[in-house]
Design a protein around this motif. Structure first.
Motif, short mmCIF file in Angstrom:
data_model
loop_
_atom_site.label_atom_id
_atom_site.label_comp_id
_atom_site.label_asym_id
_atom_site.label_seq_id
_atom_site.Cartn_x
_atom_site.Cartn_y
_atom_site.Cartn_z
N PRO A 147 8.52 -11.39 -49.12
CA PRO A 147 9.29 -12.51 -48.70
C PRO A 147 8.41 -13.70 -48.14
O PRO A 147 7.38 -13.42 -47.65
CB PRO A 147 10.08 -12.05 -47.50
CG PRO A 147 9.27 -10.83 -47.23
CD PRO A 147 8.52 -10.51 -48.27
N ALA A 148 9.04 -14.78 -48.11
CA ALA A 148 8.57 -15.87 -47.23
C ALA A 148 8.84 -15.70 -45.69
O ALA A 148 9.96 -15.13 -45.72
CB ALA A 148 8.96 -17.24 -47.69
N VAL A 149 8.09 -15.99 -44.90
CA VAL A 149 8.46 -15.66 -43.55
C VAL A 149 8.15 -16.59 -42.44
O VAL A 149 7.24 -17.29 -42.62
CB VAL A 149 7.61 -14.37 -42.94
CG1 VAL A 149 8.06 -13.99 -41.48
CG2 VAL A 149 7.88 -13.13 -43.93
N SER A 150 9.29 -16.94 -41.53
CA SER A 150 8.90 -17.87 -40.47
C SER A 150 9.63 -17.44 -39.23
O SER A 150 10.12 -16.35 -39.16
CB SER A 150 9.83 -19.14 -40.86
OG SER A 150 11.13 -19.06 -40.90
N VAL A 151 8.99 -18.09 -38.13
CA VAL A 151 9.39 -17.56 -36.84
C VAL A 151 10.13 -18.92 -36.27
O VAL A 151 9.76 -20.12 -36.50
CB VAL A 151 8.31 -16.98 -35.91
CG1 VAL A 151 7.70 -15.68 -36.40
CG2 VAL A 151 7.18 -18.12 -36.08
#
Length: 327
Positions: A147-151
């Motif tokens: 997956p693409a992951v962001s915070v």
């Protein structure tokens, strides 16, 4: 201001990859947040109106009302970085069945401000499409599992308590953090997940998740289903939503949603309509690396000198009447 500049300095060390898309990238419909930013220079507005009916069996309380929600998103400084602000306003009528008392309440329910940063994108290096095979372009690929992951980090500014069957409380500020992921399957199927921790430092910290599955039809219509869970010492619930979105043009999307839960403390159903609109001032930034540019120029200069030397040798050979110079 020092923490902000430190954050910018750290983020700027990562490689830049454009998050901008040719058509609007909206978090609506639903409540989940996608990991990708809108892109630098893009100002985006996402809002809607929701009608909600709540019935709390134990408290013998009924509530009906409208929520108005607006989120503003802006791509700032880096392609992976997005600033956002979300405001919710509530109009509600409460009926206490035991006493027959009615109460009308309205006010700013919540304001959320924060920043989101993409930390991983498995599709950063896009593959060229196969012009001769539809199956090759649409078959399963192992990187689809990544997956693409962001915070996300921000703060909730409360003027009333949530969920809607409680009453306004004093103003409070509490941090909120979230991890957002996104999987893309077969080109038209998108799975987004959010895992959040809110009301940090308050009496009732809240854990939550959202799972949203979206399928796009013919480039304009999309259908989604969503499951949201909330857990705290004050309130717990599992909510389901579903709806449709339609792309009017590359900068405007409209949508409608219906949802509810399956408990009676409280039982709630709701429906909403919304619209997303962007002001697109995005410009692709050419990334220049001085050292790489110098090396590239040196290589090109050497190739040009070799071509020129070969051209001169050929000309001299022809000028000498096709006889090699033995000296």
């Amino acid at each position: 201001m020092r923490p902000l500049f430190s954050l910018i300095a750290i983020l700027s060390t990562f490689s830049v990859h454009s998050q901008y898309t040719e058509v609007i990238n909206s978090n609506r419909p639903g409540v989940s947040k996608g990991p990708f930013s809108v892109g630098t220079g893009v100002l985006q507005f996402e809002g809607g109106f929701q009608y909600r009916k709540v019935d709390h069996e134990l408290r013998r309380l009924e509530a009906t009302g409208f929520d108005a929600n607006l989120e503003i998103r802006y791509g700032f400084l880096l392609e992976q970085l997005e600033l956002s602000a979300e405001v919710s306003y509530e109009f509600a009528d409460y009926l206490f069945q035991a006493s027959g008392t009615e109460l009308k309440e309205s006010g700013l329910k919540q304001t959320l401000v924060g920043a989101k940063y993409l930390v991983f994108d498995p599709w950063k290096k896009e593959q060229k499409p196969n012009l001769y095979s539809w199956n090759a372009n649409n078959k399963f690929q192992w990187r689809d599992l990544l997956p693409a992951v962001s915070v996300f980090a921000g703060a909730n500014l409360y003027t009333s308590q949530d969920p809607p069957f409680t009453f306004p409380n004093e103003f409070s500020v509490s941090p909120r953090v979230m991890v957002a992921t996104q999987h893309n399957f077969l080109g038209r199927l998108v799975l987004v997940t959010n895992f959040s921790y809110a009301n940090i430092g308050q009496d009732f910290p809240e854990y939550g998740y959202v799972v949203t599955l979206t399928h796009s039809f013919n480039g304009n219509w999309s259908l989604y289903v969503e499951n949201q869970g909330v857990k705290s010492d004050n309130y717990a619930d599992v909510i389901f939503r579903g709806g449709l979105a339609y792309l009017l043009n590359k900068d405007i999307q409209v949508e409608a949603t219906y949802g509810g839960n399956f408990k009676n403390t409280p039982f709630q159903v709701f429906g909403n309509i919304g619209i997303s609109y962007r002001i697109d001032n995005h410009q692709d930034k050419e990334i220049k690396n001085d050292e790489f540019s110098k090396k590239t120029n040196n290589i090109n200069n050497k190739k040009e000198r070799k071509r020129q030397k070969a051209k001169n040798s050929k000309k001299k050979f022809e000028d000498d009447g096709g006889v090699l110079n033995e000296k």
